[in-house]
Design an enzyme around this catalytic site. Structure first.
Site, PDB file in Angstrom:
ATOM      1  CB  ALA A  81      -0.945  -0.009   1.200  1.00 35.41           C
TER       2      ALA A  81
ATOM      3  CG  ASN B 293      -2.210  -3.886  -4.103  1.00 40.99           C
ATOM      4  OD1 ASN B 293      -2.713  -3.773  -5.218  1.00 40.99           O
ATOM      5  ND2 ASN B 293      -1.144  -3.165  -3.737  1.00 40.99           N
TER       6      ASN B 293
ATOM      7  CG  ASP C 154       9.472  -9.393   2.179  1.00 36.44           C
ATOM      8  OD1 ASP C 154       8.563  -9.847   1.457  1.00 36.44           O
ATOM      9  OD2 ASP C 154      10.686  -9.515   1.909  1.00 36.44           O
ATOM     10  CB  VAL C 155       3.678 -10.167   1.358  1.00 36.44           C
ATOM     11  CG1 VAL C 155       2.953  -8.886   1.717  1.00 36.44           C
ATOM     12  CG2 VAL C 155       4.197 -10.130  -0.076  1.00 36.44           C
TER      13      VAL C 155
ATOM     14  CE1 TYR D 267       2.347  -8.885 -12.261  1.00 40.40           C
ATOM     15  CE2 TYR D 267       1.134  -9.211 -14.309  1.00 40.40           C
ATOM     16  CZ  TYR D 267       1.275  -8.590 -13.079  1.00 40.40           C
ATOM     17  OH  TYR D 267       0.331  -7.667 -12.665  1.00 40.40           O
TER      18      TYR D 267
ATOM     19  CB  ILE E  30      -4.027   0.261 -13.378  1.00 40.71           C
ATOM     20  CG1 ILE E  30      -5.081  -0.854 -13.461  1.00 40.71           C
ATOM     21  CG2 ILE E  30      -4.450   1.386 -12.435  1.00 40.71           C
ATOM     22  CD1 ILE E  30      -6.440  -0.445 -13.944  1.00 40.71           C
TER      23      ILE E  30
HETATM   24  P1  NAP Z   1       3.487  -0.830  -7.811  1.00 44.55           P
HETATM   25  O1  NAP Z   1       3.249   0.596  -8.198  1.00 44.55           O
HETATM   26  O2  NAP Z   1       4.796  -1.441  -8.167  1.00 44.55           O
HETATM   27  O3  NAP Z   1       3.208  -0.977  -6.226  1.00 44.55           O
HETATM   28  C1  NAP Z   1       3.372  -2.211  -5.571  1.00 44.55           C
HETATM   29  C2  NAP Z   1       3.785  -1.950  -4.132  1.00 44.55           C
HETATM   30  O4  NAP Z   1       3.999  -3.238  -3.484  1.00 44.55           O
HETATM   31  C3  NAP Z   1       5.106  -1.183  -4.027  1.00 44.55           C
HETATM   32  O5  NAP Z   1       5.060  -0.226  -2.996  1.00 44.55           O
HETATM   33  C4  NAP Z   1       6.096  -2.296  -3.710  1.00 44.55           C
HETATM   34  O6  NAP Z   1       7.280  -1.843  -3.070  1.00 44.55           O
HETATM   35  C5  NAP Z   1       5.261  -3.175  -2.797  1.00 44.55           C
HETATM   36  N1  NAP Z   1       5.866  -4.508  -2.645  1.00 44.55           N
HETATM   37  C6  NAP Z   1       6.649  -5.183  -3.539  1.00 44.55           C
HETATM   38  N2  NAP Z   1       7.077  -6.328  -3.017  1.00 44.55           N
HETATM   39  C7  NAP Z   1       6.569  -6.409  -1.761  1.00 44.55           C
HETATM   40  C8  NAP Z   1       6.684  -7.340  -0.702  1.00 44.55           C
HETATM   41  N3  NAP Z   1       7.438  -8.452  -0.827  1.00 44.55           N
HETATM   42  N4  NAP Z   1       6.038  -7.121   0.469  1.00 44.55           N
HETATM   43  C9  NAP Z   1       5.296  -5.988   0.630  1.00 44.55           C
HETATM   44  N5  NAP Z   1       5.164  -5.041  -0.328  1.00 44.55           N
HETATM   45  C10 NAP Z   1       5.786  -5.243  -1.509  1.00 44.55           C
HETATM   46  O7  NAP Z   1       2.344  -1.773  -8.441  1.00 44.55           O
HETATM   47  P2  NAP Z   1       0.816  -1.440  -8.863  1.00 44.55           P
HETATM   48  O8  NAP Z   1       0.798  -1.138 -10.310  1.00 44.55           O
HETATM   49  O9  NAP Z   1       0.205  -0.519  -7.886  1.00 44.55           O
HETATM   50  O10 NAP Z   1       0.203  -2.919  -8.700  1.00 44.55           O
HETATM   51  C11 NAP Z   1      -0.466  -3.347  -7.525  1.00 44.55           C
HETATM   52  C12 NAP Z   1      -1.033  -4.741  -7.782  1.00 44.55           C
HETATM   53  O11 NAP Z   1      -1.899  -4.690  -8.934  1.00 44.55           O
HETATM   54  C13 NAP Z   1       0.043  -5.778  -8.108  1.00 44.55           C
HETATM   55  O12 NAP Z   1      -0.288  -7.009  -7.524  1.00 44.55           O
HETATM   56  C14 NAP Z   1      -0.014  -5.872  -9.617  1.00 44.55           C
HETATM   57  O13 NAP Z   1       0.440  -7.113 -10.096  1.00 44.55           O
HETATM   58  C15 NAP Z   1      -1.491  -5.673  -9.866  1.00 44.55           C
HETATM   59  N6  NAP Z   1      -1.786  -5.215 -11.220  1.00 44.55           N
HETATM   60  C16 NAP Z   1      -1.333  -3.997 -11.679  1.00 44.55           C
HETATM   61  C17 NAP Z   1      -1.626  -3.594 -12.986  1.00 44.55           C
HETATM   62  C18 NAP Z   1      -1.180  -2.265 -13.543  1.00 44.55           C
HETATM   63  O14 NAP Z   1      -1.404  -2.013 -14.741  1.00 44.55           O
HETATM   64  N7  NAP Z   1      -0.574  -1.400 -12.760  1.00 44.55           N
HETATM   65  C19 NAP Z   1      -2.377  -4.435 -13.827  1.00 44.55           C
HETATM   66  C20 NAP Z   1      -2.815  -5.665 -13.336  1.00 44.55           C
HETATM   67  C21 NAP Z   1      -2.512  -6.037 -12.030  1.00 44.55           C
HETATM   68  P3  NAP Z   1       8.576  -1.537  -4.060  1.00 44.55           P
HETATM   69  O15 NAP Z   1       8.260  -0.276  -4.791  1.00 44.55           O
HETATM   70  O16 NAP Z   1       9.722  -1.428  -3.148  1.00 44.55           O
HETATM   71  O17 NAP Z   1       8.699  -2.729  -4.991  1.00 44.55           O
END
Ligand code: NAP
Length: 266
Positions: A13, A88, A61-62, A155, A188
């Protein structure tokens, strides 16, 4: 406010979709545990306080069972219950052809995107089972449901795994009054989808993309957050085991094209 008095855990988050989910659930009256692997969790928890919401930031860390257990104990210690869990946190992983993907790269993506939701859910469930009520919402992807993504093998596999996890868990925990659903976002605009694409030197023509999508725009984190708020609320009490696509109709177009190609090839 649909979530007055409820307690929600949102993983990943610190930014992007997870941040918006945390803010949206807070606006609906929920008390939020903002979970992230980085200190960004603290910034988002502060943003919630500025909205007059109640929040706690926990760095976790998840993929780490000990940290997850400590996190769940801290949340229950502070708020006394857990009503909503949003799995998420996720990473994109390598953009490589299968023969170039390293074993450790595969393991990392599966660990965060699939084992992570399993571990966090396993730690949270005893609390929800005791309450005989709870909502679990997993953020999967169209990559795991309908559409193949080129150069996203681990992925896509992890997100498809999360779909299976969602359906099986819904069957297992339904009798405890716990609903389990998944959302499959399309494209997104976040760090994951924009920033890292550019960092990798890829150019994406967003106008072509926008034209492809029936609703003629990319998704916003709010589009996913609003759906999470609905699934977390009592309005969704009879919905479980469902995989809900939120993509502006993008994959509808992709699926629609297949029969046309098939017909032309005959
Ligand atoms: P994002 O901007 O990269 O944000 C993800 C967050 O999760 C970041 O703050 C990240 O930290 C944190 N994270 C990573 N590894 C972690 C861990 N081991 N434990 C706890 N937190 C962790 O991604 P987003 O685009 O918001 O995506 C959120 C979710 O939606 C993801 O599951 C993604 O696969 C899914 N999704 C996104 C899209 C899209 O188009 N954006 C489309 C389909 C699905 P760091 O920055 O340090 O890595």
């Amino acid at each position: 406010m649909r979530l007055n008095g409820k307690v929600a855990i949102v993983t990943g988050a610190g930014q992007g979709i997870g941040r918006e989910i945390a803010l949206c659930l807070a606006r609906e009256g929920a008390r939020i545990a903002v979970i992230d692997v980085t200190d960004k969790a603290f910034t988002v928890a502060d943003e919630i306080k500025l909205l007059n919401g109640d929040s706690v930031a926990i760095k976790c860390d998840v993929t780490n069972w000990q940290e997850i257990n400590n996190m769940v104990n801290d949340v229950v210690g502070k708020f006394g219950r857990i009503d909503v869990l949003v799995n998420n946190a996720g990473i994109r992983g390598p953009r490589s052809f299968i023969t170039e993907i390293k074993e450790e790269e595969w393991d990392e993506v599966i660990a965060v995107n699939l084992k992570g939701p399993f571990l966090v859910t396993k730690a949270v469930l005893p609390v929800m089972i005791k309450q005989k009520k709870g909502k679990i919402i997993n953020i999967s992807s169209i990559a795991g449901m309908i559409s193949g993504l080129f150069g996203a093998l681990p992925y896509s596999a992890s997100k498809a795994g999360l779909v299976g996890f969602t359906r099986s868990l819904a069957v297992e925990v339904g009798s405890y009054g716990i609903n389990v659903n998944a959302i499959c976002p399309g494209f997104i605009a976040t760090e994951m989808s924009l920033g890292k694409v550019d960092k990798g030197g890829h150019t994406v023509d967003f106008d072509i993309f926008r034209n492809e999508v029936p609703l003629k725009r990319e998704g916003k984190p709010e589009d996913i957050a609003n759906l999470v708020a609905f699934l977390a609320s009592d309005d969704a009490n009879y919905i479980t085991g469902q995989i809900i696509v939120c993509d502006g109709g993008w994959t509808l177009r992709l699926v629609g094209q297949h029969p046309v190609k098939f017909y032309n090839n005959r």
